[in-house]
Design an enzyme around this catalytic site. Sequence first.
Site, mmCIF file in Angstrom:
data_model
loop_
_atom_site.group_PDB
_atom_site.id
_atom_site.type_symbol
_atom_site.label_atom_id
_atom_site.label_comp_id
_atom_site.label_asym_id
_atom_site.label_seq_id
_atom_site.Cartn_x
_atom_site.Cartn_y
_atom_site.Cartn_z
ATOM 1 N N GLY A 1 -61.912 -10.136 24.142
ATOM 2 C CA GLY A 1 -62.966 -10.210 23.138
ATOM 3 C C GLY A 1 -63.770 -11.484 23.116
ATOM 4 N N ARG B 1 -65.277 -9.107 29.320
ATOM 5 C CA ARG B 1 -66.635 -9.637 29.354
ATOM 6 C C ARG B 1 -66.688 -11.099 29.802
ATOM 7 N NH1 ARG B 1 -70.630 -7.651 26.048
ATOM 8 N NH2 ARG B 1 -68.992 -6.737 24.763
ATOM 9 N N CYS C 1 -86.603 9.396 30.427
ATOM 10 C CA CYS C 1 -87.378 10.076 29.399
ATOM 11 C C CYS C 1 -86.693 10.005 28.040
ATOM 12 C CB CYS C 1 -87.627 11.524 29.813
ATOM 13 S SG CYS C 1 -88.514 11.582 31.366
HETATM 14 C C1 LIG Z 1 -62.392 -3.695 25.622
HETATM 15 C C2 LIG Z 1 -61.042 -4.231 25.476
HETATM 16 C C3 LIG Z 1 -60.739 -5.508 25.960
HETATM 17 C C4 LIG Z 1 -61.760 -6.423 26.587
HETATM 18 O O1 LIG Z 1 -62.744 -6.833 25.700
HETATM 19 P P1 LIG Z 1 -63.807 -7.955 26.173
HETATM 20 O O2 LIG Z 1 -64.644 -8.139 24.981
HETATM 21 O O3 LIG Z 1 -64.562 -7.376 27.315
HETATM 22 O O4 LIG Z 1 -63.040 -9.154 26.555
HETATM 23 C C5 LIG Z 1 -59.434 -5.945 25.858
HETATM 24 N N1 LIG Z 1 -58.469 -5.178 25.311
HETATM 25 C C6 LIG Z 1 -58.730 -3.949 24.833
HETATM 26 C C7 LIG Z 1 -57.619 -3.142 24.254
HETATM 27 C C8 LIG Z 1 -60.017 -3.428 24.893
HETATM 28 O O5 LIG Z 1 -60.276 -2.218 24.405
#
Ligand SMILES: *Cc1c(COP(=O)(O)O)cnc(C)c1O
Length: 414
Positions: A239, A276, A342
């Site tokens: 996250g 990310r 579109c």
């Molecule tokens: C999407 C997700 C992540 C990764 O999130 P990022 O924001 O891309 O780091 C990690 N763990 C779980 C369970 C997720 O669903």
Amino acid sequence: MNGFSYVGNELCVEQVPVGEIVRSVGSPAYIYSQKALSGSFSAYKEAFSGRKSVIAYAMKANGNLRVLSLLGGLGAGADVVSGGELFRARKAGIPAEKIVFAGVGKTASEMREALDAGILMFNVESPMELDMLSRVAVSMGKSAPVALRVNPDVDPKTHPYISTGLKKSKFGIPADRALSEYLRAASLPGINVVGIHQHIGSQLTQIDPFRDAFDKMTAFARVLAKNGIRVAWLDIGGGLGIRYGEETPPTPGNIGTEILSRLEGLDVGIILEPGRSIVGNAGILVTEVLYVKETEVKTFYIADAGMNDLIRPALYGAYHDLWPVKRREGEGKKGDLVGPVCETGDFLVQDRMIPPVEPGDLLAVMSAGAYGFAMASNYNARPRPPEVLVSKDRFTVIRARESYEDMVRGETVA
Ligand SMILES: *Cc1c(COP(=O)(O)O)cnc(C)c1O
């Protein structure tokens, strides 16, 4: 952005001009920098080097096999959310003992695949799923290593579509039911409780939500220990946000310092699931401007890439910087950069300054390495773009552009 810079007026990825890559593979195209990829992974590795830890790359952000094998080679594990991702991760050589499996809707057959592979941990998201996993494991004569995903009810202060740790979210088990569910899990056949899992959202740009959620997690680990359940792993999810525009997110080092200082008296390893923040700023989407269309209210720059190639602006109103591949003299102009699809929602940039461009020029949509190609589709029967990896002065096509034939595979006319 690390790995992307101008030499004179020409945008280069590491030492390769973007223009040269596009002359070879065509437009649109995703281009990744190997230096940027390994740099962001190494930052996590260093931040947690003092502790038993697994950096389980959340491959839903970018599941390209070459990207996976590169990260795997640096020591990454994988956070998978489907049988298909497990297959990819294994194919790329990621060892099963570094794979964790999340998601609210794991099927019995996906559970079997993961038990067969011998993964590190299932991150279980509901009581019914736990019962199913118990039955599947018993039927195979195996024991499933399990963490329950506990929903800490922390506001990650990000876009609502990517907030996952609030009470109203579909993810995880509510904190106030977690203890009773852990006690139940510990008594179920075929279940081996090994960890606690949480993941509160994506594109987090402040450290407080991480801190709050982790404090709740360590407090809960201590409660579990008092109740006779000693976990080996705390999985803090992913996250961490990246800089798309003006954000100044914490670094992996900041997160590491916070987390490692809060582990007193707990004999646990740490699992992280960054997606990310590993790949986002390591990739760009390059697109060619086809036409410029002036209307009474707006200027539309019409590009050969659209929402099927990069859906984030359409889906989340996401901001991506726009860099010209060849810098021109003069003023930019306010307008929209739109695709050929579109749909009115088909835009990459809306109501912003577009750098000075002429039809035929290339633009780089920056920070497109995460949730870019991974979310691309064939909508409007548009072949998905190629993916290219640059290392120093060389580039390699790591996924070929789809052909029309690729798109009709498996269909029949009669
Ligand atoms: C999407 C997700 C992540 C990764 O999130 P990022 O924001 O891309 O780091 C990690 N763990 C779980 C369970 C997720 O669903």
